[in-house]
Design a protein around this motif. Structure first.
Motif, PDB file in Angstrom:
ATOM      1  N   SER A 185      -5.685   2.629   1.800  1.00  0.00           N
ATOM      2  CA  SER A 185      -6.354   1.624   2.620  1.00  0.00           C
ATOM      3  C   SER A 185      -7.862   1.862   2.667  1.00  0.00           C
ATOM      4  O   SER A 185      -8.649   0.913   2.556  1.00  0.00           O
TER       5      SER A 185
ATOM      6  N   GLN B 127       0.824  -1.208   0.000  1.00  0.00           N
ATOM      7  CA  GLN B 127       0.000   0.000   0.000  1.00  0.00           C
ATOM      8  C   GLN B 127       0.860   1.262   0.000  1.00  0.00           C
ATOM      9  O   GLN B 127       0.543   2.227  -0.688  1.00  0.00           O
ATOM     10  N   GLN B 128       1.933   1.257   0.760  1.00  0.00           N
ATOM     11  CA  GLN B 128       2.814   2.431   0.846  1.00  0.00           C
ATOM     12  C   GLN B 128       3.410   2.765  -0.521  1.00  0.00           C
ATOM     13  O   GLN B 128       3.470   3.925  -0.916  1.00  0.00           O
TER      14      GLN B 128
ATOM     15  N   GLN C  98      -0.787   6.269   2.434  1.00  0.00           N
ATOM     16  CA  GLN C  98      -1.106   4.849   2.599  1.00  0.00           C
ATOM     17  C   GLN C  98      -2.479   4.701   3.238  1.00  0.00           C
ATOM     18  O   GLN C  98      -3.251   3.827   2.877  1.00  0.00           O
TER      19      GLN C  98
ATOM     20  N   ALA D  58       0.637   4.035  -2.816  1.00  0.00           N
ATOM     21  CA  ALA D  58       0.285   5.392  -2.401  1.00  0.00           C
ATOM     22  C   ALA D  58       1.260   6.411  -2.999  1.00  0.00           C
ATOM     23  O   ALA D  58       0.849   7.455  -3.509  1.00  0.00           O
TER      24      ALA D  58
END
Length: 77
Positions: A29, A14-15, A25, A18
């Protein structure tokens, strides 16, 4: 495929995603969990960031009702 599944199966964290789309992030989410929704233009950008493994239809079926909506025609010259 939905964004949550894409992130899980592709190995993209996710990071990292992002950073790719210019968001936090936490925001990624919230989108992946269905807590909030993307606008039309942002759905196109995020779909492109997944190389259309997640389509605009997957992200916003109300705005892109057909599975191929927003996906570029790879056969076009």
């Amino acid at each position: 495929m939905d964004l949550k599944t894409y992130l899980k199966t592709s190995g993209v964290r996710q990071q990292h995603f992002a950073a790719l789309v210019g968001r936090t992030q936490g925001y990624v989410s919230r989108i992946a969990s269905g807590e909030c929704f993307l606008g039309a233009a942002t759905a196109l950008k995020w779909a492109a960031a997944t190389e259309y493994q997640v389509t605009p239809h997957d992200l916003r079926p109300d705005l892109y009702p057909n599975p191929k909506d927003g996906v570029p025609d790879r056969n076009a010259a």
